[in-house]
Structure formats: structure tokens, C-alpha cells
Design a protein around this motif. Structure first.
Motif, PDB file in Angstrom:
ATOM      1  N   LEU A 216       0.843  -1.194   0.000  1.00  0.00           N
ATOM      2  CA  LEU A 216       0.000   0.000   0.000  1.00  0.00           C
ATOM      3  C   LEU A 216       0.875   1.238   0.000  1.00  0.00           C
ATOM      4  CD1 LEU A 216      -2.930  -0.788   2.468  1.00  0.00           C
ATOM      5  CD2 LEU A 216      -3.084  -0.408   0.002  1.00  0.00           C
ATOM      6  N   VAL A 217       0.568   2.145  -0.915  1.00  0.00           N
ATOM      7  CA  VAL A 217       1.249   3.426  -0.960  1.00  0.00           C
ATOM      8  C   VAL A 217       0.222   4.439  -0.467  1.00  0.00           C
ATOM      9  CG1 VAL A 217       2.375   5.101  -2.453  1.00  0.00           C
ATOM     10  CG2 VAL A 217       2.636   2.649  -2.922  1.00  0.00           C
ATOM     11  N   SER A 218       0.446   4.942   0.737  1.00  0.00           N
ATOM     12  CA  SER A 218      -0.602   5.713   1.393  1.00  0.00           C
ATOM     13  C   SER A 218      -0.254   7.195   1.428  1.00  0.00           C
ATOM     14  CB  SER A 218      -0.776   5.173   2.818  1.00  0.00           C
ATOM     15  OG  SER A 218      -2.091   5.329   3.246  1.00  0.00           O
ATOM     16  N   ALA A 219      -1.217   8.011   1.009  1.00  0.00           N
ATOM     17  CA  ALA A 219      -1.010   9.453   0.920  1.00  0.00           C
ATOM     18  C   ALA A 219      -1.621  10.161   2.120  1.00  0.00           C
ATOM     19  CB  ALA A 219      -1.667   9.979  -0.358  1.00  0.00           C
ATOM     20  N   LYS A 227       0.345  15.740  -6.963  1.00  0.00           N
ATOM     21  CA  LYS A 227       1.408  14.727  -6.820  1.00  0.00           C
ATOM     22  C   LYS A 227       0.843  13.322  -6.581  1.00  0.00           C
ATOM     23  CE  LYS A 227       4.876  17.616  -6.958  1.00  0.00           C
ATOM     24  NZ  LYS A 227       5.845  17.629  -8.044  1.00  0.00           N
ATOM     25  N   LEU A 228      -0.486  13.222  -6.446  1.00  0.00           N
ATOM     26  CA  LEU A 228      -1.078  11.915  -6.138  1.00  0.00           C
ATOM     27  C   LEU A 228      -0.819  10.904  -7.261  1.00  0.00           C
ATOM     28  CD1 LEU A 228      -4.515  12.719  -4.469  1.00  0.00           C
ATOM     29  CD2 LEU A 228      -2.561  11.540  -3.452  1.00  0.00           C
ATOM     30  N   GLU A 229      -0.738  11.425  -8.500  1.00  0.00           N
ATOM     31  CA  GLU A 229      -0.537  10.518  -9.628  1.00  0.00           C
ATOM     32  C   GLU A 229       0.780   9.742  -9.497  1.00  0.00           C
ATOM     33  OE1 GLU A 229      -1.728  12.481 -13.287  1.00  0.00           O
ATOM     34  OE2 GLU A 229      -0.578  10.925 -14.345  1.00  0.00           O
ATOM     35  N   SER A 230       1.790  10.417  -8.949  1.00  0.00           N
ATOM     36  CA  SER A 230       3.086   9.724  -8.823  1.00  0.00           C
ATOM     37  C   SER A 230       2.971   8.582  -7.804  1.00  0.00           C
ATOM     38  CB  SER A 230       4.201  10.695  -8.435  1.00  0.00           C
ATOM     39  OG  SER A 230       3.944  11.238  -7.163  1.00  0.00           O
ATOM     40  N   LEU A 231       2.044   8.726  -6.826  1.00  0.00           N
ATOM     41  CA  LEU A 231       1.843   7.631  -5.870  1.00  0.00           C
ATOM     42  C   LEU A 231       1.151   6.450  -6.562  1.00  0.00           C
ATOM     43  CD1 LEU A 231       2.643   9.888  -3.902  1.00  0.00           C
ATOM     44  CD2 LEU A 231       0.956   9.007  -2.305  1.00  0.00           C
ATOM     45  N   GLU A 232       0.227   6.763  -7.489  1.00  0.00           N
ATOM     46  CA  GLU A 232      -0.425   5.706  -8.294  1.00  0.00           C
ATOM     47  C   GLU A 232       0.634   4.952  -9.096  1.00  0.00           C
ATOM     48  OE1 GLU A 232      -3.400   4.466  -8.580  1.00  0.00           O
ATOM     49  OE2 GLU A 232      -4.806   5.946  -7.756  1.00  0.00           O
ATOM     50  N   LEU A 234       3.852   4.667  -8.423  1.00  0.00           N
ATOM     51  CA  LEU A 234       4.669   3.841  -7.520  1.00  0.00           C
ATOM     52  C   LEU A 234       3.906   2.567  -7.143  1.00  0.00           C
ATOM     53  CD1 LEU A 234       7.114   3.347  -5.709  1.00  0.00           C
ATOM     54  CD2 LEU A 234       6.066   4.790  -3.955  1.00  0.00           C
ATOM     55  N   ALA A 235       2.609   2.726  -6.831  1.00  0.00           N
ATOM     56  CA  ALA A 235       1.793   1.556  -6.470  1.00  0.00           C
ATOM     57  C   ALA A 235       1.765   0.554  -7.631  1.00  0.00           C
ATOM     58  CB  ALA A 235       0.378   1.988  -6.092  1.00  0.00           C
ATOM     59  N   GLN A 236       1.599   1.048  -8.855  1.00  0.00           N
ATOM     60  CA  GLN A 236       1.571   0.144 -10.023  1.00  0.00           C
ATOM     61  C   GLN A 236       2.901  -0.592 -10.176  1.00  0.00           C
ATOM     62  OE1 GLN A 236       0.460   2.525 -13.407  1.00  0.00           O
ATOM     63  NE2 GLN A 236      -1.587   2.833 -12.566  1.00  0.00           N
ATOM     64  N   GLU A 237       3.985   0.127 -10.015  1.00  0.00           N
ATOM     65  CA  GLU A 237       5.309  -0.499 -10.157  1.00  0.00           C
ATOM     66  C   GLU A 237       5.494  -1.630  -9.140  1.00  0.00           C
ATOM     67  OE1 GLU A 237       7.575  -0.171 -12.394  1.00  0.00           O
ATOM     68  OE2 GLU A 237       6.772   1.561 -13.473  1.00  0.00           O
ATOM     69  N   LEU A 238       4.873  -1.470  -7.981  1.00  0.00           N
ATOM     70  CA  LEU A 238       5.035  -2.460  -6.907  1.00  0.00           C
ATOM     71  C   LEU A 238       3.849  -3.435  -6.833  1.00  0.00           C
ATOM     72  CD1 LEU A 238       6.372  -0.002  -4.171  1.00  0.00           C
ATOM     73  CD2 LEU A 238       7.694  -1.732  -5.391  1.00  0.00           C
ATOM     74  N   LYS A 239       2.985  -3.377  -7.857  1.00  0.00           N
ATOM     75  CA  LYS A 239       1.769  -4.213  -7.909  1.00  0.00           C
ATOM     76  C   LYS A 239       0.928  -4.031  -6.638  1.00  0.00           C
ATOM     77  CE  LYS A 239       3.239  -7.795 -11.123  1.00  0.00           C
ATOM     78  NZ  LYS A 239       4.455  -7.167 -11.609  1.00  0.00           N
ATOM     79  N   GLY A 240       0.829  -2.796  -6.209  1.00  0.00           N
ATOM     80  CA  GLY A 240       0.061  -2.499  -4.999  1.00  0.00           C
ATOM     81  C   GLY A 240      -1.079  -1.539  -5.286  1.00  0.00           C
TER      82      GLY A 240
END
Ligand code: FAD
Length: 333
Positions: A216-219, A227-232, A234-240
Motif C-alpha cells: 500500500l502506498v498511502s497518501a 502529486k497523487l498521480e506519482s503515488l499511483e 509507484l503503487a503500479q510499479e510495486l503491484k500495490g
């Protein structure tokens, strides 16, 4: 009331369309522990339509006895129907402890059962412990989550509690476990069944539920909208998946189903990134059981560092793109 007469631990099992809700197996895990401590039996109560195929699974996960009641009138959850099916079992067998999942169904059913049984109910527990004599200590957040209250029910039985999903551990599935299945003789007072389900329309859910995500990448409020898109990413890269603190949900930036914490979801991923989250007690209550907590915060005194396994003092909006670049570099992209 002769308290001595009340024995054993009962779990009210929740299923929807024949699929067990994970909280039921979690309650069996905790129930098994309580039953062993109190030298009593663990009993699952399962009602629905065509649900007897689930009884084995309940035994493999800790139940000694499964009471099962099947009827077309129990196809969908309806308060009065389920009450009429389950209440007589509890009235007649006099349990010492009854555990119910704090789901939308459990939160509806448990108070009605408690009222009919003339006992108390501690809702939304996050911790349970028991004495060998069978007194249950039920702990839940109180006063806006600022302290944990432990509640007892000394004068009435059963001792009843709803427990939040994701808090208790499922015991390892053991196909060698043996148990007894008992059919509940159902009889409905049709005059009181005033509601029927005409149609079920399912909401389309595209994203993984945050309770099921391994990463989980939690904002938090420290992450601005743009900047929320960059968290999306990161989550995709980590399959989260992306989750959030209440501040972000209240600001309308993410859906309430993404909120972690006391009034959101309890999560237990393998990795939890807390980015720009201060670590308020109400947030921590929902994520502290994560296996690895990585926190990034500008403020070195932020309480989140008290629960983090890895802490970085710095600007999360700068660190996130750097982590994404590094992951891609390692993947050879
Ligand atoms: C009854 C009740 C129930 C509640 N239930 C919940 C709940 O379920 N879940 C929940 O989350 N909250 C809940 N809350 C709210 C909770 O008390 C906090 O207000 C909330 O968690 C704060 O969210 P936050 O950490 O995102 O924001 P803040 O507390 O404002 O923290 C923002 C953090 O970001 C840091 N920061 C700022 N910019 C950056 C940057 N660029 N990089 C890194 N760090 C940065 C700051 O230093 C700060 O620590 C509840 C409150 C009550 C009273």
C-alpha cells in the motif's frame, strides 16, 4: 442469571452468495485461542441458502461444531430473517461468548441479537483477551480514538463483541481437523418478515480492495493533489494500491473506500508506505500491524516514525519519483 450455565465460544459466520467473509475465519482463529484458554468448545453458526458446503472450511479453520441453517428465506441478508434463524440457537445453547464481524451485516445483526438476549455488546473491538475462567476483556478505541478502552460484561451472558475485519489472525487451515455439523431446525414467524429483496445491483469495483493489497502506498495531507498521480505510479510499479489518511479523503481527493484507520479500513499489507502522514492514533490503529512500514515525513518529530520500521526525514514528493526511477532501473526499463 446463573453465569456458570453459560459455556463455549460462538462465532456468527458471515457469507455472501456462498462465499465466506474473511472476518469469519479471523474470528475462528481468535475464537480457537479463547476456547483453548477456557477449556471450552468453538462453535460456528452458519445460516444462508445452500451453504452447507462451507461447513468443512469452518472446521478446518478451528470450529469444533458447526450449526447450519438453510432456507430460501436466508438467501440475502435481511435483519429479521437472520435474527429469527440465529437467535434461538443462542437462546437455547447459552454461550459464554459470541463473536460477530464488525461488517455492515454484523453491525446490524449483533445489537439486535444482544438486545433479544438481554446482554451487552462491545462494538468494533480491536483486541480480545480472556481469563481461564472465561471473563472476556474487549478492547476498542474510545473518546475519538484518543485512548483504548477495555470493557467487561460481568453480570450478563453471553459476552458479545463485534470485531473489526483484518485485526485477528486466521489459524492455519488444517484438513485433518474433525468436527460435528448440526442442522438448525428453522421455523419462521412469517408475519414478521416484512422485507424481501426484489433485485440486486452490484457496484462495479475496478481496483483491488486496500484490505487485500500486499503493498500500500498511502497518501497524507503532505501530498498535494497534483502529486497523487506519482503515488499511483509507484503503487503500479510495486503491484500495490493507493490508500490514504482521512485528511486526504475528507479533502475529496480519494474515495472513502481507500481510507486507512479507525473510521476507515484496517490493513495488514507486506509493505505500507506512509507518505506525508503525521501518524495520528486514529490512522495508526488501522495500519500498525503491517509487516514493513516505511514512513517519509518532513518533520522528524512526526509520530509516524514511532511505528515505522524505516523512516526518512524529507520531502515525499521528491523521494517518490526517485524511488520509481530506481525500481524501473532495477527492472531494466
Ligand atoms: C473520531 C476520529 C476518527 C478518525 N479516523 C481516522 C481514520 O480512520 N484515518 C485517519 O487517517 N485519520 C482519522 N482521523 C483523523 C486523524 O486524527 C488525523 O487528523 C489524520 O489522520 C491526519 O491526516 P494526515 O496525517 O494526512 O495529516 P496531518 O496530520 O496534517 O499530517 C500531514 C503530515 O505531512 C507532513 N508533510 C507535509 N508535507 C510533506 C512533504 N512534502 N513530504 C513529507 N511529509 C510532509 C507533515 O509534516 C505532517 O506530519 C480521525 C479523527 C477522529 C477524531
Amino acid at each position: 442469571m446463573n453465569i456458570e450455565e453459560y459455556r463455549h465460544v460462538y462465532v456468527i459466520v458471515e457469507q455472501r452468495e456462498g462465499i465466506l467473509h474473511p472476518v469469519s475465519l479471523q474470528l475462528l482463529g481468535k475464537g480457537r485461542e479463547i476456547a483453548d484458554t477456557t477449556a471450552s468448545k468453538l462453535i460456528a453458526v452458519l445460516v444462508g441458502e445452500n451453504v452447507s458446503g462451507l461447513t468443512k472450511e469452518l472446521i478446518y479453520h478451528g470450529a469444533d461444531i458447526v450449526y447450519v441453517g438453510e432456507s430460501a428465506l436466508l438467501k440475502h441478508y435481511l435483519t429479521e430473517n437472520y435474527l429469527q434463524a440465529i437467535y434461538p440457537v443462542l437462546r437455547d445453547h447459552k454461550p459464554n461468548i459470541v463473536l460477530v464481524g464488525a461488517t455492515s451485516i454484523g453491525r446490524d445483526l449483533a445489537p439486535r441479537l444482544a438486545a433479544k438476549l438481554n446482554t451487552g455488546l462491545t462494538a468494533d473491538c480491536t483486541r480480545l483477551s480472556v481469563t481461564p475462567e472465561g471473563s472476556l476483556y474487549m478492547t476498542r478505541p474510545a473518546f475519538g480514538g484518543n485512548l483504548m478502552a477495555t470493557i467487561i460484561c460481568p453480570d450478563h451472558r453471553p459476552q458479545m463483541s463485534t470485531v473489526r475485519p483484518g485485526v485477528m489472525h486466521v489459524m492455519p487451515r488444517d484438513e485433518k481437523r474433525q468436527g460435528v455439523v448440526v442442522n438448525i431446525p428453522l421455523s419462521f414467524d412469517q408475519s414478521r418478515l416484512k422485507v424481501s429483496v426484489i433485485d440486486v445491483k452490484k457496484e462495479k469495483v475496478n481496483k483491488t480492495k486496500i484490505e487485500d493489497a500486499k503493498v500500500l502506498v498511502s497518501a497524507g495531507r503532505g501530498i498535494p493533489k497534483e502529486k497523487l498521480e506519482s503515488l499511483e505510479t509507484l503503487a503500479q510499479e510495486l503491484k500495490g494500491s493507493v490508500s490514504a489518511s482521512r485528511a486526504v479523503v475528507d479533502a475529496g481527493l480519494l474515495d472513502a473506500s481507500r481510507q486507512v484507520g479507525q473510521t476507515g479500513k484496517t490493513v495488514r499489507p507486506d509493505v505500507y508506505f506512509a507518505l506525508g502522514i503525521s501518524g495520528a492514533i486514529q490512522h495508526v490503529a488501522g495500519m500498525e500491524e503491517s509487516k514493513l512500514i516505511i514512513a517519509v515525513n518532513k518533520d522528524k518529530t512526526a509520530p509516524i516514525f514511532g511505528v515505522a520500521d524505516l523512516g526518512f526525514v524529507g520531502d515525499a514528493t521528491k523521494l517518490v519519483p526517485a524511488i520509481i526511477d530506481e525500481i524501473r532501473r532495477q527492472k531494466g526499463q
